[in-house]
Structure formats: structure tokens, C-alpha cells
Design a protein around this motif. Structure first.
Motif, PDB file in Angstrom:
ATOM      1  N   HIS A  78      -6.120  -2.704   3.483  1.00 52.54           N
ATOM      2  CA  HIS A  78      -4.731  -2.457   3.087  1.00 52.54           C
ATOM      3  C   HIS A  78      -4.724  -1.452   1.938  1.00 52.54           C
ATOM      4  O   HIS A  78      -5.774  -1.131   1.387  1.00 52.54           O
ATOM      5  CB  HIS A  78      -4.071  -3.774   2.620  1.00 52.54           C
ATOM      6  CG  HIS A  78      -4.793  -4.389   1.464  1.00 52.54           C
ATOM      7  ND1 HIS A  78      -5.861  -5.248   1.629  1.00 52.54           N
ATOM      8  CD2 HIS A  78      -4.653  -4.237   0.123  1.00 52.54           C
ATOM      9  CE1 HIS A  78      -6.311  -5.604   0.447  1.00 52.54           C
ATOM     10  NE2 HIS A  78      -5.606  -4.989  -0.486  1.00 52.54           N
ATOM     11  N   ASP A 137      -3.050  -0.891  -1.904  1.00 49.77           N
ATOM     12  CA  ASP A 137      -2.432  -1.726  -2.936  1.00 49.77           C
ATOM     13  C   ASP A 137      -1.084  -1.171  -3.395  1.00 49.77           C
ATOM     14  O   ASP A 137      -0.277  -1.905  -3.969  1.00 49.77           O
ATOM     15  CB  ASP A 137      -3.366  -1.870  -4.149  1.00 49.77           C
ATOM     16  CG  ASP A 137      -4.453  -2.904  -3.890  1.00 49.77           C
ATOM     17  OD1 ASP A 137      -4.396  -3.590  -2.850  1.00 49.77           O
ATOM     18  OD2 ASP A 137      -5.354  -3.023  -4.733  1.00 49.77           O
ATOM     19  N   ARG A 164       2.867  -3.774   1.047  1.00 53.34           N
ATOM     20  CA  ARG A 164       1.658  -2.972   0.937  1.00 53.34           C
ATOM     21  C   ARG A 164       1.305  -2.609   2.372  1.00 53.34           C
ATOM     22  O   ARG A 164       1.306  -3.467   3.236  1.00 53.34           O
ATOM     23  CB  ARG A 164       0.536  -3.774   0.285  1.00 53.34           C
ATOM     24  CG  ARG A 164       0.924  -4.183  -1.110  1.00 53.34           C
ATOM     25  CD  ARG A 164      -0.232  -4.733  -1.854  1.00 53.34           C
ATOM     26  NE  ARG A 164      -0.287  -6.171  -1.742  1.00 53.34           N
ATOM     27  CZ  ARG A 164      -1.352  -6.876  -2.113  1.00 53.34           C
ATOM     28  NH1 ARG A 164      -2.424  -6.286  -2.544  1.00 53.34           N
ATOM     29  NH2 ARG A 164      -1.352  -8.174  -2.018  1.00 53.34           N
ATOM     30  N   HIS A 198      -8.681  -0.212   1.540  1.00 54.92           N
ATOM     31  CA  HIS A 198      -9.808  -1.070   1.131  1.00 54.92           C
ATOM     32  C   HIS A 198      -9.549  -2.490   1.613  1.00 54.92           C
ATOM     33  O   HIS A 198      -8.411  -2.863   1.893  1.00 54.92           O
ATOM     34  CB  HIS A 198      -9.977  -1.052  -0.390  1.00 54.92           C
ATOM     35  CG  HIS A 198      -8.805  -1.658  -1.077  1.00 54.92           C
ATOM     36  ND1 HIS A 198      -7.585  -1.020  -1.188  1.00 54.92           N
ATOM     37  CD2 HIS A 198      -8.634  -2.873  -1.642  1.00 54.92           C
ATOM     38  CE1 HIS A 198      -6.742  -1.805  -1.779  1.00 54.92           C
ATOM     39  NE2 HIS A 198      -7.336  -2.952  -2.075  1.00 54.92           N
TER      40      HIS A 198
HETATM   41 ZN    ZN Z   1      -6.310  -4.720  -2.408  1.00 54.23          ZN
END
Ligand code: ZN
Ligand code: PD2
Length: 300
Positions: free
Chosen positions: A207, A209, A59, A277
Motif C-alpha cells: 500500500h 501511506d 491509502r 510497501h
Molecule cells: Zn505502510
């Protein structure tokens, strides 16, 4: 490593480790199973840690973004948009009554990035039950240093987590059906619920997702269910202070309140989705969340 060994982790072993983690088995249980099938303890531990680290690194972790002004959406090389989960908000309802009778309130709805905050997704009893079910299965937050035999806290992992298998209990199945109805996305496309527990000072750095297709580990991960296209973070308690879910590209912070949830979707694996986020540091008290990630296709 303290022991020389000729054993190395094969791609099949790494895939197996990820499957065990996704199925809700703790790292300790996976380690034990590997040792029982003949893996040297040091090699097993290294393979386990490397595989889980690579999984998290797949990610994208970007460098810090300027906080103001918001960056314009990046369009260069943006992959084509795919369908994403979406609640039925066409008539701007204040509440949504789900098939199991739960009445969920719509608190905030943002278009770009697509973010929706819900209240009353879970009852207090459901939040307590999920915490109690998860607590004994939380992964340890310390890793053993093979050279000293001591233990150290891994700075990149400041929360402890576990996965439930999909439909693992009647409670989990009911919650998964509710989420599927809310987001109009098949239960089969959902990963198992992940529960995270944060102590004071713990955070989840910003990061994305989705899995970065450029990362070597992503091809294997994407074979099962395709990309992640949406995330629902459900708050299982109300921290005393801190622990909000932040969206740095738009300076949005969602307060963690027991039973509430924040949903966001991303129609491609690109920062232009502005789906960056993170979990802000917990200042006082503790924080529990359950995360449901939604894939493009069946995740079996
Ligand atoms: Zn996340
Ligand atoms: O706990 C959170 O607020 C949070 C923040 C960012 C959870 C996740 N990401 C996640 O589970 O992906």
C-alpha cells in the motif's frame, strides 16, 4: 444489521471517531463512549467499523504490480514535490550521534525510492517497554457479526494495532524527540506512534501511506496536518522468520531486527514515488513494529 434505526453517522461523528483512534483510544473504548452519549450499539459499531475501514482504504491499494522489471517512475499528473523529512547523510556517515546520545548506524541508503535503514535506533530496553505498554491496548482483530451474533476474523486486518498519544509518557516523548532529530522534522508534525502486532501468517499487503486525494474521506483527514510525507517503521522484536518490510517496485526487502528501523519518504501522493510497501507474511514467531508517520505541517 440486526436492528433498524434512524441514527446515521454524521461527518462530524466520523471525524470524532478518527480523532479518538489517533489519540490512542481502543475501538472498545470509543464504542463505549458512543453508547454512553446515546448512540444505538449497532449503529455505533457500524459507524466505527466503516470509518476505520474508509480511513485505511483512503491509502491507495493498487492491483498487484509485475515483479520485474521495475516500472519507470510515472510522471504524468504527478503533483508538485513538497519538502520531506531527510536524515543528514550528506557526508555518507556510518553513524549518526543524536542529541540524547544514541548512536544510530546507517545500514542502507537508497535514493529512488528514498529508503534508509538504520540500526540501533532503539535500545532493547526501549523495545521491550514499548511492547509492554502497547500490549494491553491492542485492538481486537475479530469483528462481531451482527446477524449471527458470532465473531469473524476480518481478512483485511491481520495484525492488531493501537496508537499512543504524542508525548503520552516520558519514554514516548524521548523516542519522538530522537526520531525528530534523526529525520530533521518537527515533533509537532508527527502522528502518535502506532504499534502493530503480527502473529504467524499475518501480513500488511502492499500500500501507499499517503492519503489518496481522490478518495472522499481524504479532504477531512488532510485538514489536520496535511499529507503524510514520510514513514519510519521501527522493529520492536526480531521475528524467527518472515515479516520483512518489502518495496515491490524495487524488489527490496528490509529484514526486521529489534531496534532497527526503515525510513522512507514520498514528496507527493503519486505512485511515481515508488513508495509502495508492505509487511511480508510472518512465517514463524511474532512481529512487533512501531510506526511514526510524518505530516507536512503541525498535526495537533
Ligand atoms: Zn505502510
Ligand atoms: O510492519 C511493517 O513492516 C509495515 C509494512 C507496511 C508497516 C507499515 N506498512 C505501516 O505501518 O504503514
Amino acid at each position: 444489521m440486526s436492528t433498524m434505526s434512524t441514527q446515521t453517522a454524521t461527518p462530524e461523528l466520523r471525524l470524532w471517531i478518527l480523532e479518538q483512534a489517533q489519540a490512542g483510544h481502543s475501538p472498545d473504548a470509543v464504542l463505549q463512549a458512543m453508547q454512553q452519549s446515546g448512540w444505538d450499539e449497532d449503529v455505533a459499531l457500524a459507524a466505527l467499523e466503516q470509518t476505520l475501514e474508509d480511513f485505511l482504504a483512503s491509502r491507495v491499494h493498487p492491483s498487484p504490480q509485475p515483479s520485474v522489471p521495475a516500472q519507470p517512475a510515472q510522471t504524468a499528473q504527478r503533483p508538485p514535490a513538497v519538502p520531506v523529512p531527510e536524515p543528514d547523510l550528506a557526508q555518507s556517515p556510518a553513524t549518526l550521534r543524536l542529541p540524547d546520545g544514541q548512536v544510530v548506524r546507517v545500514v542502507v541508503s537508497m535514493r529512488d525510492p528514498r529508503v534508509v535503514v538504520f540500526a540501533d535506533l532503539l535500545t532493547d530496553e526501549e523495545c521491550v517497554a514499548l511492547r509492554q505498554l502497547a500490549a494491553p491496548r491492542l485492538a481486537r482483530s475479530e469483528t462481531v457479526d451482527n446477524t449471527t451474533g458470532g465473531s469473524e476474523v476480518n481478512a483485511a486486518r491481520t495484525s492488531a494495532g493501537m496508537f499512543f498519544g504524542r508525548g503520552e509518557t516520558a519514554l514516548i516523548a524521548r523516542i519522538e524527540q530522537r526520531i525528530a532529530a534523526l529525520l530533521r522534522w518537527p515533533v509537532e508534525n508527527g502522528e502518535g506512534l502506532q504499534v502493530l502486532h503480527y502473529r504467524p501468517g499475518a501480513e500488511y499487503k502492499p500500500h501507499y501511506d499517503y492519503f489518496d486525494p481522490a478518495q472522499p474521506g481524504s479532504a477531512t483527514i488532510l485538514q489536520r496536518g496535511g499529507q503524510r510525507v514520510g514513514t519510519l517503521v521501527v522493529y520492536l522484536n526480531t521475528p524467527e522468520a518472515g515479516g520483512g518490510t518489502i518495496f515491490p517496485d524495487v524488489q527490496l526487502e528490509v529484514a526486521p531486527v529489534q531496534g532497527h528501523a526503515v525510513f522512507f519518504s514520498y514528496d507527493c501522493a503519486h505512485p511515481g514515488t515508488r513508495s509502495l510497501h508492505g509487511g511480508a507474511p510472518v512465517i514463524a514467531g511474532e512481529k512487533w513494529v512501531a510506526t511514526k508517520w510524518l505530516r507536512e505541517r503541525r498535526f495537533d
